[in-house]
Scaffold this motif. Structure first.
Motif, PDB file in Angstrom:
ATOM      1  N   UNK A  75       0.860  -1.187   0.000  1.00 60.83           N
ATOM      2  CA  UNK A  75       0.000   0.000   0.000  1.00 60.83           C
ATOM      3  C   UNK A  75       0.896   1.236   0.000  1.00 60.83           C
ATOM      4  N   UNK A  76       1.371   1.620  -1.149  1.00 63.58           N
ATOM      5  CA  UNK A  76       2.211   2.816  -1.235  1.00 63.58           C
ATOM      6  C   UNK A  76       3.456   2.711  -0.375  1.00 63.58           C
ATOM      7  N   UNK A  77       3.483   3.440   0.756  1.00 60.69           N
ATOM      8  CA  UNK A  77       4.698   3.454   1.577  1.00 60.69           C
ATOM      9  C   UNK A  77       4.665   2.425   2.709  1.00 60.69           C
ATOM     10  N   UNK A  78       3.725   1.491   2.640  1.00 61.65           N
ATOM     11  CA  UNK A  78       3.658   0.489   3.705  1.00 61.65           C
ATOM     12  C   UNK A  78       3.127  -0.839   3.196  1.00 61.65           C
ATOM     13  N   UNK A  79       3.335  -1.852   4.018  1.00 62.10           N
ATOM     14  CA  UNK A  79       2.844  -3.186   3.671  1.00 62.10           C
ATOM     15  C   UNK A  79       1.813  -3.610   4.703  1.00 62.10           C
ATOM     16  N   UNK A  80       0.709  -4.165   4.215  1.00 58.46           N
ATOM     17  CA  UNK A  80      -0.269  -4.756   5.125  1.00 58.46           C
ATOM     18  C   UNK A  80       0.020  -6.248   5.197  1.00 58.46           C
ATOM     19  N   UNK A  81       0.230  -6.761   6.397  1.00 58.45           N
ATOM     20  CA  UNK A  81       0.521  -8.180   6.577  1.00 58.45           C
ATOM     21  C   UNK A  81      -0.681  -8.877   7.201  1.00 58.45           C
ATOM     22  N   UNK A  82      -1.074  -9.996   6.621  1.00 52.88           N
ATOM     23  CA  UNK A  82      -2.178 -10.764   7.194  1.00 52.88           C
ATOM     24  C   UNK A  82      -1.733 -12.212   7.360  1.00 52.88           C
ATOM     25  N   UNK A  83      -1.875 -12.746   8.559  1.00 48.74           N
ATOM     26  CA  UNK A  83      -1.492 -14.141   8.789  1.00 48.74           C
ATOM     27  C   UNK A  83      -2.568 -15.067   8.247  1.00 48.74           C
ATOM     28  N   UNK A  84      -2.138 -16.110   7.553  1.00 55.15           N
ATOM     29  CA  UNK A  84      -3.081 -17.077   7.008  1.00 55.15           C
ATOM     30  C   UNK A  84      -2.944 -18.433   7.688  1.00 55.15           C
ATOM     31  N   UNK A  85      -1.814 -18.617   8.382  1.00 51.31           N
ATOM     32  CA  UNK A  85      -1.583 -19.880   9.088  1.00 51.31           C
ATOM     33  C   UNK A  85      -1.068 -19.558  10.490  1.00 51.31           C
ATOM     34  N   UNK A  86      -0.975 -20.590  11.300  1.00 47.50           N
ATOM     35  CA  UNK A  86      -0.412 -20.384  12.653  1.00 47.50           C
ATOM     36  C   UNK A  86       1.027 -19.912  12.574  1.00 47.50           C
ATOM     37  N   UNK A  87       1.759 -20.513  11.625  1.00 47.35           N
ATOM     38  CA  UNK A  87       3.161 -20.132  11.433  1.00 47.35           C
ATOM     39  C   UNK A  87       3.252 -18.635  11.139  1.00 47.35           C
ATOM     40  N   UNK A  88       2.350 -18.174  10.293  1.00 45.52           N
ATOM     41  CA  UNK A  88       2.327 -16.766   9.923  1.00 45.52           C
ATOM     42  C   UNK A  88       1.953 -15.898  11.113  1.00 45.52           C
ATOM     43  N   UNK A  89       1.007 -16.377  11.891  1.00 46.63           N
ATOM     44  CA  UNK A  89       0.542 -15.614  13.042  1.00 46.63           C
ATOM     45  C   UNK A  89       1.660 -15.431  14.066  1.00 46.63           C
ATOM     46  N   UNK A  90       2.423 -16.495  14.298  1.00 49.78           N
ATOM     47  CA  UNK A  90       3.479 -16.354  15.299  1.00 49.78           C
ATOM     48  C   UNK A  90       4.593 -15.450  14.786  1.00 49.78           C
ATOM     49  N   UNK A  91       4.821 -15.444  13.463  1.00 51.31           N
ATOM     50  CA  UNK A  91       5.835 -14.526  12.929  1.00 51.31           C
ATOM     51  C   UNK A  91       5.370 -13.075  13.111  1.00 51.31           C
ATOM     52  N   UNK A  92       4.108 -12.821  12.800  1.00 51.49           N
ATOM     53  CA  UNK A  92       3.587 -11.454  12.961  1.00 51.49           C
ATOM     54  C   UNK A  92       3.673 -11.033  14.436  1.00 51.49           C
ATOM     55  N   UNK A  93       3.333 -11.946  15.326  1.00 50.58           N
ATOM     56  CA  UNK A  93       3.407 -11.611  16.756  1.00 50.58           C
ATOM     57  C   UNK A  93       4.836 -11.300  17.182  1.00 50.58           C
ATOM     58  N   UNK A  94       5.776 -12.070  16.645  1.00 51.70           N
ATOM     59  CA  UNK A  94       7.170 -11.846  17.053  1.00 51.70           C
ATOM     60  C   UNK A  94       7.733 -10.544  16.502  1.00 51.70           C
ATOM     61  N   UNK A  95       7.056  -9.980  15.493  1.00 51.50           N
ATOM     62  CA  UNK A  95       7.558  -8.734  14.899  1.00 51.50           C
ATOM     63  C   UNK A  95       6.701  -7.548  15.313  1.00 51.50           C
ATOM     64  N   UNK A  96       5.919  -7.722  16.363  1.00 55.55           N
ATOM     65  CA  UNK A  96       4.914  -6.689  16.661  1.00 55.55           C
ATOM     66  C   UNK A  96       5.497  -5.325  16.990  1.00 55.55           C
ATOM     67  N   UNK A  97       6.777  -5.304  17.410  1.00 60.74           N
ATOM     68  CA  UNK A  97       7.366  -3.987  17.705  1.00 60.74           C
ATOM     69  C   UNK A  97       7.472  -3.104  16.464  1.00 60.74           C
ATOM     70  N   UNK A  98       7.468  -3.736  15.254  1.00 66.40           N
ATOM     71  CA  UNK A  98       7.556  -2.940  14.029  1.00 66.40           C
ATOM     72  C   UNK A  98       6.189  -2.716  13.379  1.00 66.40           C
TER      73      UNK A  98
END
Lengths: 332, 344
Positions: free
Chosen positions: B158-181
């Protein structure tokens, strides 16, 4: 160019109407922007499909040997007569055809070479590089100028000369010498400086040359497109596919890829007409040209031989003379 | 945490974070085109690319892998790779292709340990396609620019940013681990995503695939195959550049008392693919070989897995040295358009 296209169609139509040919190999409009592709015509009514433009890059000689493969006739059957084949030929296609005649892969008397004056073909990859990696969405050519628009909307106006294939820029023989029917028109002026790519490669040190060779060949995915589009690569079985003995591993180590390319390029000595069909076919952009041209240059300089002209003269790989150069032979 | 917004100025840090746990692969722009390669930093990544020259399938099914070695009658097993990888920015068509290959290599009764280990150890962040080309046809073969099949995280640019959506548990835990960003997406971000997807879907050309399976079932012996294959020169570009082609060969390479067993890519377009030891070849010419390629993707795969094994990436269309266009072959088979010359 449109004039040439009309003449090609008329010539083809006449050949079919006069029952002089069974098949004509030419170019038709491709399915992509700025693209032509090979077509096999078998009927006078289909000759309208033939085109002539700046994208007729394929070397059509590659299709010839298949029509003349010896076939065992069934018991009691008379083998059918060999077909009579006409080919639309640029200078490079014609030289490849002469090579095939010399190597007894195609009978000259069954061929009608329709020589077309070639002004050089456009290199789509050069256009895409000018678009900085964008792909061509649409384009037009007029009076030696090319307009292209990329998918991102970027528009460029370029002189055709700027984006010709290297093979065409360095082409020394744009005129078809052995044509049975010559289509009238202007050809590109033959390049004055020969072996330009190979010369700059030769100036490098052996270590640098090896590094460049390794860098280029490491990209190879062994799809063999370079071999399949090459009119000279008609071997029934390529050495890389022989399993007994096995010359090359099925693996993808650099050395295995190198053996294939060294084998192929050396087998082209005195045979390669520098049409660069291999370069265009390569899906990963290996600069094969430097290596094939280097061999062509060596053959010219060491043996004074240039392939693709007299079918009677044997190329250096098939002949020897007492005064052949031998200083490359070293004591083990 | 299932969603997050990553501003591109934070991408460097995000990639650094990924690198602490994974080997990171992403699209890299080179002179010959875009390739999936290991990246050192976010600067190497070509985010606004069309698609990579070669499909990233090689990261799961390498062109060559050694399965075991042997010496003096002793077998030495090679441990299965357990390296953790992250693939950043794969296009949805290529991720969908992996979900197709999964069907073959992850069957109830038959599992390919090498491929599956790589799949398990990889987290896949796909990038919604906002740059379809005129050779794309994903929406006609069960895919789409925002398809999430095969991916762990779906990203939208989205222009100057990325929208990330988890589709699996693996994805969800990665998003959680990067929550500071990551920031919580706003409603407007989600609306912008919908707009991008809708626009992109509109841009993807459609082809008629309906009825192909039925026609193939009836058409095995039709003369159209020789018409389709007439121009073919028999190279392996269409198969090696195909994200769903998975065929391989296994060879024992022996030198004296030593040797190795390797698995390498193979192609149905090569005569050696079906050559019997007797010398007989059931697919002796390009006609049978081209028929096999199309039958496999649009008939056998549908029979066996209920899905076509073509994801419409268009690589074979774009890279064929003689412009043998799969879309035209499909149209010819479905009876839509007579577009290749017919043999007399």
């Amino acid at each position: 160019m449109e004039g040439i296209e009309t003449k090609i169609r008329e010539t083809a139509k006449a050949l079919f109407s006069e029952k002089k040919i069974d098949i004509l190999i030419g170019h038709e409009k491709g399915s992509l922007v700025f693209h032509s592709r090979p077509v096999m015509i078998r009927d006078a009514n289909d000759t309208e499909r033939l085109v002539w433009n700046s994208f007729c890059t394929n070397n059509l000689a590659v299709y010839l040997p298949r029509f003349f493969e010896p076939k065992k006739p069934k018991k009691g059957e008379v083998p059918p007569p060999l077909p009579r084949v006409a080919v639309i030929a640029k200078g490079c296609d014609a030289r490849s055809i002469i090579g095939l005649v010399r190597e007894r892969q195609v009978p000259r008397q069954n061929l009608i070479i329709i020589g077309v004056p070639c002004e050089g073909m456009i290199d789509k990859s050069k256009l895409e590089k000018l678009l900085e990696g964008d792909f061509i969405a649409s384009g037009s050519i007029k009076d030696g100028g090319t307009s292209i628009t990329g998918f991102s909307g970027k528009r460029l106006d370029i002189k055709k000369e700027q984006v010709l294939l290297d093979a065409c820029i360095e082409c020394a023989f744009p005129v078809v010498e052995d044509a049975d029917i010559a289509i009238a028109g202007t050809s590109r002026k033959p390049a004055t400086e020969k072996y330009k790519t190979a010369k700059s490669f030769s100036e490098k040190s052996p270590a640098e040359r090896w590094r460049y060779f390794a860098q280029e060949i490491s990209k190879c995915i062994r799809c063999y497109a370079c071999r399949q589009v090459c009119p000279n690569c008609y071997c029934k079985e390529c050495f890389v596919e022989q399993t007994n003995p096995r010359w090359v591993s099925a693996g993808d180590d650099l050395s295995e890829k190198m053996v294939f390319h060294i084998g192929r390029v050396f087998h082209q000595a005195g045979r390669c007409v520098e049409c660069d069909a291999c370069v265009r076919a390569c899906p990963v952009g290996i600069d094969i040209r430097t290596f094939t041209q280097k061999v062509a240059q060596d053959v010219k300089e060491m043996f004074d031989y240039c392939p693709g002209f007299s079918p009677e003269v044997s190329p250096p790989l098939c002949a020897y003379r007492l005064d052949d150069r031998q200083e490359f032979i070293t004591e083990p | 945490m299932k969603q997050g917004i990553l501003t591109l100025s934070e991408l460097t840090k995000f990639i650094e974070l990924l690198k602490t746990s994974y080997k990171v692969f992403a699209p890299v722009k080179k002179e010959e085109g875009v390739f999936f390669e290991e990246v050192n930093s976010a600067d190497d990544i070509a985010l606004g690319y069309y698609n990579s020259k070669l499909p990233p399938k090689r990261l799961f099914l390498p062109q060559c892998e050694v399965l075991c070695t042997f010496e003096n009658g002793q077998l030495v097993e090679i441990p299965i790779a357990d390296e953790k990888c992250a693939i950043f920015g794969m296009r949805p068509c290529d991720a969908l292709a992996l979900s197709r290959i999964d069907m073959v290599f992850d069957k109830e009764d038959l599992k390919d340990p090498y491929y599956l280990a790589r799949r398990k150890n990889t987290v896949l962040l796909s990038l919604v396609c906002d740059k379809p080309l005129d050779t794309c046809f994903c929406t006609s073969v069960g895919g789409g620019p925002s398809s999430g099949d095969g991916s762990d995280i779906r990203m939208v640019h989205l222009g100057n940013r990325l929208l990330l959506e988890a589709l699996t548990e693996k994805g969800e835990s990665l998003i959680s681990s990067a929550k500071q960003f990551l920031k919580k997406p706003k409603q407007s971000d989600l609306e912008e995503k919908e707009k991008i997807v809708a626009e992109s879907e509109k841009k993807v050309p459609r082809i008629k695939v309906d009825g192909i399976k039925e026609n193939l079932e009836k058409g095995f012996n039709l003369p159209l195959w020789s018409a389709i294959a007439e121009r073919c020169l028999g190279c392996g570009v269409c198969t090696y550049l195909c994200p769903t082609c998975y065929c391989f060969d296994i060879t024992d390479e022996v030198k004296g008392e030593k040797g190795k067993r390797i698995r390498t890519w193979d192609s149905c377009q090569y005569p050696l693919f079906t050559l019997h030891a007797s010398g007989h070849n059931p697919r002796p010419s390009k006609t049978e070989r081209m028929r096999q390629r199309i039958m496999h993707k649009f008939f056998y795969a549908v029979e066996n897995f209920g899905r076509t094994f073509c994801v419409g990436c268009g690589r074979c269309v774009r890279s064929c040295p003689v412009n043998l266009d799969l879309r035209e072959s499909i149209e010819l088979i479905t009876g839509n358009k007579a577009c290749v010359s017919t043999r007399k």
